[in-house]
Structure formats: C-alpha cells, structure tokens
Design a protein around this motif. Structure first.
Motif, PDB file in Angstrom:
ATOM      1  N   PRO A  41       0.940  -1.068  -0.178  1.00  0.00           N
ATOM      2  CA  PRO A  41       0.188   0.171  -0.077  1.00  0.00           C
ATOM      3  C   PRO A  41       0.831   1.398   0.018  1.00  0.00           C
ATOM      4  O   PRO A  41       0.373   2.117  -0.559  1.00  0.00           O
ATOM      5  N   SER A  42       2.162   1.254   0.803  1.00  0.00           N
ATOM      6  CA  SER A  42       3.043   2.484   0.761  1.00  0.00           C
ATOM      7  C   SER A  42       3.302   2.914  -0.636  1.00  0.00           C
ATOM      8  O   SER A  42       3.352   4.309  -0.799  1.00  0.00           O
ATOM      9  N   THR A  43       3.931   1.679  -1.386  1.00  0.00           N
ATOM     10  CA  THR A  43       4.317   2.173  -2.814  1.00  0.00           C
ATOM     11  C   THR A  43       3.141   2.688  -3.664  1.00  0.00           C
ATOM     12  O   THR A  43       3.382   3.689  -4.540  1.00  0.00           O
ATOM     13  N   ARG A  44       2.124   1.913  -3.560  1.00  0.00           N
ATOM     14  CA  ARG A  44       0.833   2.177  -4.370  1.00  0.00           C
ATOM     15  C   ARG A  44       0.557   3.589  -4.103  1.00  0.00           C
ATOM     16  O   ARG A  44       0.373   4.278  -5.032  1.00  0.00           O
ATOM     17  N   GLY A  45       0.606   4.118  -2.915  1.00  0.00           N
ATOM     18  CA  GLY A  45       0.282   5.259  -2.411  1.00  0.00           C
ATOM     19  C   GLY A  45       1.084   6.488  -3.161  1.00  0.00           C
ATOM     20  O   GLY A  45       0.714   7.676  -3.658  1.00  0.00           O
ATOM     21  N   ALA A  46       2.347   6.098  -2.947  1.00  0.00           N
ATOM     22  CA  ALA A  46       3.371   7.021  -3.184  1.00  0.00           C
ATOM     23  C   ALA A  46       3.266   7.168  -4.869  1.00  0.00           C
ATOM     24  O   ALA A  46       3.696   8.313  -5.442  1.00  0.00           O
ATOM     25  N   ALA A  47       3.187   5.836  -5.636  1.00  0.00           N
ATOM     26  CA  ALA A  47       3.020   6.100  -7.206  1.00  0.00           C
ATOM     27  C   ALA A  47       1.768   6.805  -7.406  1.00  0.00           C
ATOM     28  O   ALA A  47       1.906   7.724  -8.472  1.00  0.00           O
ATOM     29  N   GLN A  48       0.602   6.781  -6.781  1.00  0.00           N
ATOM     30  CA  GLN A  48      -0.563   7.509  -7.102  1.00  0.00           C
ATOM     31  C   GLN A  48      -0.147   9.061  -6.858  1.00  0.00           C
ATOM     32  O   GLN A  48      -0.881   9.915  -7.618  1.00  0.00           O
ATOM     33  N   ASP A  49       0.649   9.635  -5.852  1.00  0.00           N
ATOM     34  CA  ASP A  49       0.708  10.858  -5.532  1.00  0.00           C
ATOM     35  C   ASP A  49       1.624  11.255  -6.736  1.00  0.00           C
ATOM     36  O   ASP A  49       1.506  12.416  -7.052  1.00  0.00           O
ATOM     37  N   LEU A  50       2.777  10.612  -7.196  1.00  0.00           N
ATOM     38  CA  LEU A  50       3.470  11.214  -8.274  1.00  0.00           C
ATOM     39  C   LEU A  50       2.671  11.179  -9.613  1.00  0.00           C
ATOM     40  O   LEU A  50       2.933  12.052 -10.204  1.00  0.00           O
ATOM     41  N   ILE A  51       1.656  10.052  -9.935  1.00  0.00           N
ATOM     42  CA  ILE A  51       1.073  10.363 -11.097  1.00  0.00           C
ATOM     43  C   ILE A  51      -0.032  11.559 -11.018  1.00  0.00           C
ATOM     44  O   ILE A  51       0.227  12.405 -12.011  1.00  0.00           O
ATOM     45  N   TYR A  52      -0.591  11.765  -9.951  1.00  0.00           N
ATOM     46  CA  TYR A  52      -1.636  12.933 -10.052  1.00  0.00           C
ATOM     47  C   TYR A  52      -0.560  14.252  -9.983  1.00  0.00           C
ATOM     48  O   TYR A  52      -1.161  15.168 -10.554  1.00  0.00           O
ATOM     49  N   GLY A  53       0.129  14.306  -9.092  1.00  0.00           N
ATOM     50  CA  GLY A  53       0.997  15.587  -8.966  1.00  0.00           C
ATOM     51  C   GLY A  53       1.665  15.895 -10.370  1.00  0.00           C
ATOM     52  O   GLY A  53       1.683  16.997 -10.650  1.00  0.00           O
ATOM     53  N   THR A  54       2.353  14.779 -11.088  1.00  0.00           N
ATOM     54  CA  THR A  54       2.960  15.154 -12.141  1.00  0.00           C
ATOM     55  C   THR A  54       1.878  15.605 -13.375  1.00  0.00           C
ATOM     56  O   THR A  54       2.154  16.445 -14.184  1.00  0.00           O
ATOM     57  N   LEU A  55       0.721  14.960 -13.435  1.00  0.00           N
ATOM     58  CA  LEU A  55      -0.233  15.304 -14.286  1.00  0.00           C
ATOM     59  C   LEU A  55      -0.840  16.734 -14.035  1.00  0.00           C
ATOM     60  O   LEU A  55      -1.240  17.561 -14.936  1.00  0.00           O
ATOM     61  N   ARG A  56      -1.021  17.099 -12.925  1.00  0.00           N
ATOM     62  CA  ARG A  56      -1.515  18.422 -12.426  1.00  0.00           C
ATOM     63  C   ARG A  56      -0.188  19.480 -12.828  1.00  0.00           C
ATOM     64  O   ARG A  56      -0.901  20.714 -13.240  1.00  0.00           O
ATOM     65  N   ASP A  57       0.731  19.060 -13.020  1.00  0.00           N
ATOM     66  CA  ASP A  57       1.912  20.068 -13.510  1.00  0.00           C
ATOM     67  C   ASP A  57       1.606  20.176 -14.994  1.00  0.00           C
ATOM     68  O   ASP A  57       3.041  20.383 -15.707  1.00  0.00           O
ATOM     69  N   PHE A  58       0.787  19.854 -15.713  1.00  0.00           N
ATOM     70  CA  PHE A  58       0.674  20.217 -17.105  1.00  0.00           C
ATOM     71  C   PHE A  58       1.374  21.421 -17.631  1.00  0.00           C
ATOM     72  O   PHE A  58       1.404  22.634 -17.028  1.00  0.00           O
ATOM     73  N   GLY A  59       2.199  21.352 -18.658  1.00  0.00           N
ATOM     74  CA  GLY A  59       2.894  22.627 -19.041  1.00  0.00           C
ATOM     75  C   GLY A  59       4.206  22.772 -18.464  1.00  0.00           C
ATOM     76  O   GLY A  59       5.258  23.177 -19.243  1.00  0.00           O
ATOM     77  N   ARG A  60       4.304  22.533 -17.139  1.00  0.00           N
ATOM     78  CA  ARG A  60       5.577  22.837 -16.440  1.00  0.00           C
ATOM     79  C   ARG A  60       6.692  21.929 -16.744  1.00  0.00           C
ATOM     80  O   ARG A  60       7.799  22.336 -17.186  1.00  0.00           O
ATOM     81  N   GLY A  61       6.185  20.630 -16.969  1.00  0.00           N
ATOM     82  CA  GLY A  61       7.019  19.342 -17.456  1.00  0.00           C
ATOM     83  C   GLY A  61       7.648  19.872 -18.984  1.00  0.00           C
ATOM     84  O   GLY A  61       8.958  19.556 -19.242  1.00  0.00           O
ATOM     85  N   ARG A 101      -8.653  19.302 -11.114  1.00  0.00           N
ATOM     86  CA  ARG A 101      -7.678  18.952 -10.082  1.00  0.00           C
ATOM     87  C   ARG A 101      -8.183  17.320  -9.610  1.00  0.00           C
ATOM     88  O   ARG A 101      -7.191  16.728  -9.310  1.00  0.00           O
ATOM     89  N   ARG A 102      -9.255  16.724  -9.747  1.00  0.00           N
ATOM     90  CA  ARG A 102      -9.707  15.363  -9.571  1.00  0.00           C
ATOM     91  C   ARG A 102      -9.344  14.564 -10.676  1.00  0.00           C
ATOM     92  O   ARG A 102      -9.231  13.384 -10.425  1.00  0.00           O
ATOM     93  N   HIS A 103      -9.280  15.026 -11.704  1.00  0.00           N
ATOM     94  CA  HIS A 103      -8.972  14.028 -12.938  1.00  0.00           C
ATOM     95  C   HIS A 103      -7.921  14.992 -13.757  1.00  0.00           C
ATOM     96  O   HIS A 103      -8.135  15.664 -14.723  1.00  0.00           O
ATOM     97  N   PRO A 104      -6.482  15.133 -13.281  1.00  0.00           N
ATOM     98  CA  PRO A 104      -5.522  16.004 -13.891  1.00  0.00           C
ATOM     99  C   PRO A 104      -5.267  15.660 -15.128  1.00  0.00           C
ATOM    100  O   PRO A 104      -4.725  16.515 -16.078  1.00  0.00           O
ATOM    101  N   ASP A 105      -5.471  14.458 -15.800  1.00  0.00           N
ATOM    102  CA  ASP A 105      -5.132  14.093 -17.204  1.00  0.00           C
ATOM    103  C   ASP A 105      -6.071  14.774 -18.026  1.00  0.00           C
ATOM    104  O   ASP A 105      -5.623  14.811 -19.379  1.00  0.00           O
TER     105      ASP A 105
END
Length: 427
Positions: free
Chosen positions: A42-62, A332-336
């Motif tokens: 669960p800890s790795t899955r949670g960390a991966a999900q945070d990275l996914i959503y955070g990266t997608l919210r950063d549209f344009g910045r990447g 923000r709930r669906h950053p994709d």
C-alpha cells in the motif's frame, strides 16, 4: 526493483503518465496498472499515485522544463514520462534530491536502452544546478506558471475576468474529500460522531455533507461498507435539492453513472427513479452503488439521445440531465483532462449536450422540471447552451435558483466547479 522502493513507485508513475500522453484517460488505465504490479505494498502504491496525480497536475511545467534541459525531444515515451515524474518530485520535495536522482537513474537502467541512463542522470543534475534559473523562466510562461494549456488559460481569463487566477490556482490543488450521509441508514449527527471517534474530523457543508479535514482511504471510513455514507463532492450533492423531487414522482437520471446523484435523490425521497447510462460497465457501477446503500431503482443501459430504445412512453415529473462535458471544473480531481482536452473539444461536447436536451425534453411531463448540470467552466457548455435551448422552446420556462436564472460554482476549498440551470415545462 524492490516493490517497496521509490524507484518502483517512479517506474509505475512513469508508465501511467506515458499512457496519458498517448491519449488514454487516467481512470481507464489505473486498474490495469495496479493489476500489472500486484506485488506493490500500500505504501508504494500510494506514493506512485501521488506522483501520477502531481505530475499530471503540472501540465505545461514539465514541457517547459524539458524544453530547456534537452537538446531535442525524447522519442522514448517511458523515459520522457520518468523525467517528468522526477522533475515534479524534485520541485515538491527538494530535500530528497539525492534519492530522487539515484532512483530515477536506477529505473532508467532497468527499462531503457543504453545511453538513456546517463541522459536521465545528466538532465536531473542539470535541473538541480539550474534550479533558480529554471524557476525564474517558468514563472514568465503562462502555461508553466498556471499549469494549464494556453487555450484553457485564455478562456478562463475571458470568462472569469475577476476570478481567473483563483480558478486556475484551485485546479492545481488537491481536491477536498466530502462524504454524503445516507439518512435511510443513520442520522447525520450519529454518523459524524462515529467518524470523529475514528479520527476522521471534519465540518458540515450541508445537511448531509461532511467535509473531511484530511482525505482518507474509503476502506478506513466507518459506515462506508454498510452503506451509511458515500463519497461525493459538495457541489455534486446540491443537485438533488435543486431538482425539487417529491415523494411519488417519476424521475429520470439520464446520464447517471456512477450513481451518486441518483442515490442521493432516492435517499431523500420515495420516488420512482430510472437511472440511465450509455456505458454497460458504468451502468453496472450504478447498480453496485445502489445495492451497497440499500436503495433500489430501475437501472438501464441506453443512450439519452435515443429514447425510443429505452423509454416506455410515460412522462417524467423530473429529469436530471447531468450531461457529458469537458469536465474542466473537476480538473484537479482528473488532472489528465488538462493533457487530453483540446480547444475544439468544447464545441463537440456542446453538440452532444444539445442533442441530449432535445431528446429528453419531449419526455418531460407538462409542469415537470429538468435540471441541466455540467462540471464545466466554459459558457458554451453552460449558460449559452441553456439560453439557446430556452429560446428554441416556447414551452420552456427558466426557474430561478437563489434569485438567479442559473448557478455557477467555481472550484474552491470546499467543492469542485459545477453549473446548474432549472427548466420547467409549461402546460
């Protein structure tokens, strides 16, 4: 890579981001992603999900960062996505810079061809060395500063000239988590007391809406498994009251999945409700949610634009038309969404919405009411759509909501973005 390592979380996140960049919706890909990595704790899955959503919210910045850090665009999708994930992590957790670079290089060594490992290492170390210069440059570019596509920024500025900065800023935050208490199985006060006792403190936003101070896994919420509560945004919860449903009425929820608004109406009223959705899998979700809550409705699979396929010819007293839309109010709930939407999509959604309204209006009994709902921020899908519909139909009377002909909720700390308009069919 060990299943409990940061490298594994970054690898999984990079796979998800790469799929979104290929045009796949995040919701459609997450289930298969977790299935492909069954050993994740669960800890790795949670960390991966945070990275996914955070990266997608950063549209344009990447995009802007990689344009400055690479001599030419990468042709390897997973490495491109891995760099975006790592750069996001470096920005939000700079104190973990050494670990982030080390783990990203390990991922590259495992999943990429020779040479890309060195490239990943060089790009991330250059990002650290140029941190201040990069930050200054990114602040000057609207897409990277506001983390939205340029066309989206322009529309929000034009349509919300007084609040556009707050609207764009809200879309980059973590969404609130709000619960809806089921009055058929408990009382709001009793449920709130149980939640607080279990450590889920919060505050009331409405008669049945309890906003958690901190989001929590659904499985940890007392009352969820036995149907005493559901998770539903406070903005979405307001639809049931606006539609003015009463006991005994025949009600249609025309685009009902996953069933939150339909369930809320049945929780509050003894009505005869038909819950419709065009997607068989989503229709199954409606039935499952109603079963968990101890509620019953007629759940059918059908296209709201083709009533002849599912309508029995009897008029409805109330219709909820929660139509497909750009979903710009829930980004923000669906950053994709910020990656996948294009400017011309808005017109395409408006066409579908018009077709649904025209198809549903004959199904509404004289004196009946239809609530038009979107989770969009764009007028073409909202106020302009409703105004044009009312102008085409002489038997359509717009009913005020709080002394106004429509209600717009802009995303903020308590709810997502929604639009509501209530239409009454004259006898």
């Amino acid at each position: 890579m060990p299943p409990d390592s940061m490298a594994r979380a970054m690898w999984v996140a990079a796979e998800a981001v790469a799929r979104v960049r290929d045009g796949y919706a995040l919701n459609d890909g997450l289930a298969s992603l977790w299935a492909a990595h069954p050993d994740l704790p669960p800890s790795t899955r949670g960390a991966a999900q945070d990275l996914i959503y955070g990266t997608l919210r950063d549209f344009g910045r990447g995009d802007a960062m990689l344009a400055r850090l690479l001599r030419q665009p990468l042709t390897e999708p997973t490495i491109d996505a891995l760099l975006r994930v790592a750069l996001h992590r470096l920005e939000v957790r700079p104190e973990t810079a050494h670990t982030v670079v080390d783990q990203a290089v390990e991922v590259a060594a495992r999943v990429a061809r020779g040479g890309l490992k060195s490239l990943v290492n060089a790009v991330l170390r250059n990002a650290l060395r140029q941190r201040d210069t990069l930050a200054t440059a990114l602040a000057r570019t609207p897409e990277s500063h506001w983390r939205h596509p340029a066309w989206w920024i322009d529309r929000i500025k034009r349509n919300q000239p007084q609040t556009w900065e707050a609207v764009l800023g809200a879309a980059n935050t973590h969404p609130p988590m709000t619960l809806r208490i089921n009055p058929r199985r408990t009382t709001p006060d009793a449920m709130a007391a149980e939640l607080v006792a279990a450590g889920h403190t919060g505050r009331w936003l409405g008669p049945y809406a309890w906003r958690l101070d901190r989001p929590a896994p659904v499985a940890s919420l007392p009352g969820y498994a036995d149907g005493r509560l559901s998770v539903q945004d406070w903005g979405a919860q307001q639809a049931a009251a606006m539609l003015d449903v009463r006991d005994g009425m025949r009600v249609l929820d025309a685009c009902a999945a996953p069933g939150g608004k339909a369930a809320h109406m049945i929780e509050l009223h003894d009505c005869r409700l038909l819950a419709l959705d065009a997607d068989p899998r989503r229709a199954q979700r409606i039935a499952a949610n109603l079963e968990r809550l101890g509620l019953s409705a007629d759940v059918r699979c059908g296209d709201a634009r083709s009533p002849r396929e599912w309508w029995d010819g009897q008029g409805f007293d109330r219709i909820l038309a929660d139509v497909p839309c750009s979903a710009s109010g829930v980004a923000r709930r669906h950053p994709d969404i910020k990656w996948l939407r294009r400017a011309d999509d808005i017109g395409n959604f408006a066409t579908v919405q018009r077709e649904i309204l025209e198809a549903l209006w004959p199904l509404l009994s004289p004196g009946g009411k239809m609530l038009y709902v979107t989770c969009s921020l764009f007028p073409e899908e909202n106020s302009l759509q409703v105004a044009r519909f009312a102008a085409r139909h002489s038997d359509c009377q717009r009913v005020p909501l709080d002394a106004a002909l429509e209600r717009t909720l802009l995303p903020d700390a308590d709810h997502d973005g929604f639009f509501f308009a209530l239409l009454e069919k004259q006898a």
